[in-house]
Design a protein around this motif. Structure first.
Motif: not given
Length: 166
Positions: A45-46, A135-138, A69-71
């Motif tokens: 999750l972005r 989503a692809v997250v970093t 989670v990319d917050g």
């Protein structure tokens, strides 16, 4: 004091066995959940300062998966609190890893779920239905794809493209 069970997949063992294929998050995360050791396929999750999509996710069957989670390392609000942690634990999620903050720490420790986050903030998040699931997250310098294996324990977080066999 929480019991510290031996994890089924220890990050150190995964790193030893997988070598460069074990991707280690270069990010200092704190443990907040009742489980210190957890692993499972990633659901990503972005989002930024809005936990609407996270609430949607934790309300679904977790089936032993890990929400990542990319917050964007925001410390302006908490994306996960006691109510969502209880919902996630009750729905069978193995853990939640947040590049963001949590709140209700005294409640999080009581839940049978792994929770790692960058810190705490007492302010609740916005509710604007923003965010992108799968989503692809970093996070911590690592690209994380939906379905990647996430292994977390007291030593850190390791990501593998497939289930590690040790």
């Amino acid at each position: 004091m929480r019991d510290i069970p031996t994890p089924k997949l220890a990050t150190a063992d995964v790193c030893d066995a997988k070598g460069v294929d074990a991707l280690v998050l270069d990010l200092s995360l704190n443990d907040y959940g009742g489980r210190l050791d957890f692993a499972g396929p990633a659901v990503t999750l972005r989002t930024l300062d809005d936990n609407t999509k996270l609430k949607e996710l934790v309300g679904t069957p977790g089936e032993g998966r890990v929400i990542v989670v990319d917050g964007r390392a925001s410390e302006r609000s908490a994306l996960l609190g006691g109510n969502l942690a209880a919902m996630a634990a009750g729905n069978g999620w193995a853990g939640v890893i947040l590049n963001a903050c949590v709140r209700d720490v005294h409640e999080l420790y009581r839940e049978d779920i792994g929770i790692k986050a960058i810190g705490t903030c007492p302010r609740r998040s916005e509710k604007q239905n923003r965010g992108e699931i799968d989503a692809v997250v970093t996070i911590g310098g690592i690209l994380i794809y939906p379905g990647d294996w996430v292994i977390a324990d007291g030593d850190g977080v390791v990501v593998c493209r497939e289930l590690p066999s040790l």
